[in-house]
Design a protein around this motif. Sequence first.
Motif, PDB file in Angstrom:
ATOM      1  N   GLN A   6       0.775  -1.252   0.096  1.00 37.36           N
ATOM      2  CA  GLN A   6      -0.032   0.295   0.143  1.00 37.36           C
ATOM      3  C   GLN A   6       0.922   1.357   0.003  1.00 37.36           C
ATOM      4  O   GLN A   6       2.148   1.343   0.446  1.00 37.36           O
ATOM      5  N   SER A   8       1.714   5.428   0.627  1.00 40.48           N
ATOM      6  CA  SER A   8       1.264   6.402   1.838  1.00 40.48           C
ATOM      7  C   SER A   8       1.823   7.716   1.310  1.00 40.48           C
ATOM      8  O   SER A   8       2.616   7.788   0.573  1.00 40.48           O
ATOM      9  N   PRO A 119      -4.559   6.222  -0.155  1.00 40.58           N
ATOM     10  CA  PRO A 119      -3.745   4.941  -0.404  1.00 40.58           C
ATOM     11  C   PRO A 119      -4.104   4.160  -1.505  1.00 40.58           C
ATOM     12  O   PRO A 119      -5.392   3.904  -1.815  1.00 40.58           O
TER      13      PRO A 119
END
Length: 127
Positions: A6, A8, A119
């Motif tokens: 993911q 950020s 995200p």
Amino acid sequence: MTIYAQTSGTQSTTSDSYVPIPGLTFNIPEGVGTSALIILNLPYVYAEGPASPGGIFGIAINGAVSPVVGGFTSGTPIVPNTGRVPTTLIVNIPLAGAAQTITALWRGVRGSTVIIDSPATLSAILN
């Protein structure tokens, strides 16, 4: 088994050729005779630019870009941005006799800046 990465923070690219999306890469294990379902999800992506802004997204397997791509462009030639354009790309990758590196890729269209400020994820589901 599921593998997941993911992003950020805010990320962007102005590249007109594929570059990795920072933070969206991982290795899938070896596994002859089976496959991995790879999912790239960009739920809140957008683009800015002077000529129908947009972005194109892909998946690289050990550096080779899959022919399966996804993307978006604006239908209006001059806009400050395209608005949010959720984009999801799904690719089935046969596992090999060795681990493989999976990398999410992106590039702008016609000089666009493509932006992720929420995200985004890269996932693999192995059977």
